[in-house]
Scaffold this active site. Structure first.
Site, PDB file in Angstrom:
ATOM      1  N   SER A 196       0.839  -1.203   0.000  1.00 47.46           N
ATOM      2  CA  SER A 196       0.000   0.000   0.000  1.00 47.46           C
ATOM      3  C   SER A 196       0.876   1.256   0.000  1.00 47.46           C
ATOM      4  O   SER A 196       1.556   1.525  -0.982  1.00 47.46           O
ATOM      5  CB  SER A 196      -0.979  -0.035   1.173  1.00 47.46           C
ATOM      6  OG  SER A 196      -2.010   0.905   0.987  1.00 47.46           O
ATOM      7  N   HIS A 202      -5.449  -1.478  -3.549  1.00 48.85           N
ATOM      8  CA  HIS A 202      -6.814  -1.761  -3.073  1.00 48.85           C
ATOM      9  C   HIS A 202      -7.867  -1.539  -4.158  1.00 48.85           C
ATOM     10  O   HIS A 202      -9.020  -1.263  -3.854  1.00 48.85           O
ATOM     11  CB  HIS A 202      -7.157  -0.925  -1.833  1.00 48.85           C
ATOM     12  CG  HIS A 202      -6.076  -0.885  -0.803  1.00 48.85           C
ATOM     13  ND1 HIS A 202      -5.585  -2.022  -0.217  1.00 48.85           N
ATOM     14  CD2 HIS A 202      -5.369   0.155  -0.278  1.00 48.85           C
ATOM     15  CE1 HIS A 202      -4.621  -1.694   0.642  1.00 48.85           C
ATOM     16  NE2 HIS A 202      -4.462  -0.380   0.615  1.00 48.85           N
TER      17      HIS A 202
END
Length: 197
Positions: free
Chosen positions: A120, A161
Site C-alpha cells: 500500500s 486496493h
C-alpha cells in the site's frame, strides 16, 4: 539491479515472495518499517504482514524511522537482508522519510540491489510523486510536508486496493481522474507487481 515486490496487501500475496527471491528464506532478516501506520486508527494489516514474514521464516526487525537517528536507520537497512515498508498514511510516511533522511538511504540500498517490499503506502512511496493518492489518504496528517515528490524509484504510480473495500470507489475515482495524465497501475489486494531490472 533493482528487486522490487510491490503489493496492496503483503499478507495476501506473501506466498509468491519465495519464488521472487529465489533463495531460502529461513533465518533471513527484514527491516520492517511500520511508520505509515502510526497516525492511523486501524492498523491490523501491520500485524498481518508481520505474521506473513514470520510464516516464511523471516526474522522481523522493526524500525520506526520517526524515532531513530539517520545513523541507526542506515545501520539497520544495511545489516538486514530485505527492506519492507507497511501501509498507512502515505503523506505522513513521506514526511518522516524526508525528515529522517531515510528516503535517500532506502534509494541507495535499492540501487545496490537490496530487495524492497512495499505494501500500500510502501508501494506508492516509490512513485515519482504521491499527490495522486490524496483522495485515499489524509494530507492533514503530514503538516510539515511541503513537497509531494517521492522516492522516484519507479516510473509509474501504483494504485492499491483497486476493487477492494473500503477503498473500491475511491480507487476507481483516482484511476478515472489520473489515467489520462500519468501511468497509474491499479492492483487489488490479491495482486502484486514484481520488478527485477
Amino acid at each position: 539491479m533493482k528487486k522490487l515486490f510491490l503489493a496492496a496487501s503483503f499478507a495476501d500475496v506473501a506466498q509468491h515472495f519465495p519464488q521472487f527471491i529465489g533463495t531460502a528464506l529461513q533465518g533471513k532478516t527484514v527491516t520492517f518499517i511500520p511508520t505509515a501506520s502510526k497516525v492511523e486508527d486501524i492498523t491490523f494489516y501491520v500485524d498481518d504482514d508481520k505474521q506473513a514474514f514470520e510464516k516464511l521464516g523471516i526474522i522481523v526487525d522493526e524500525l520506526n524511522i520517526s524515532k531513530h537517528t539517520t545513523e541507526q536507520i542506515q545501520q539497520k537497512l544495511q545489516q538486514n537482508d530485505y527492506i519492507f515498508i507497511s501501509g498507512g498514511n502515505t503523506f505522513y510516511l513521506l514526511q518522516e522519510l524526508k525528515k529522517s533522511g531515510a528516503d535517500q538511504l532506502i534509494i541507495a540500498q535499492i540501487e545496490q540491489g537490496k530487495p524492497y517490499i512495499g505494501t500500500s503506502a510502501g508501494s506508492i512511496i516509490l512513485a515519482p510523486n504521491i499527490e495522486y493518492i490524496a483522495e485515499m489518504d489524509d494530507q492533514n496528517k503530514a503538516p510539515d510536508l511541503t513537497d509531494f515528490s517521492a522516492l522516484n524509484v519507479i516510473d509509474f504510480f501504483p494504485l492499491p486496493h483497486y476493487g477492494d473495500e473500503p477503498f473500491a470507489d475511491i480507487a476507481k475515482n483516482i484511476l478515472h481522474t489520473y489515467q489520462h495524465l500519468q501511468n497509474v497501475v491499479p492492483i487489488s489486494n490479491d495482486q502484486h507487481i514484481e520488478i527485477i531490472a
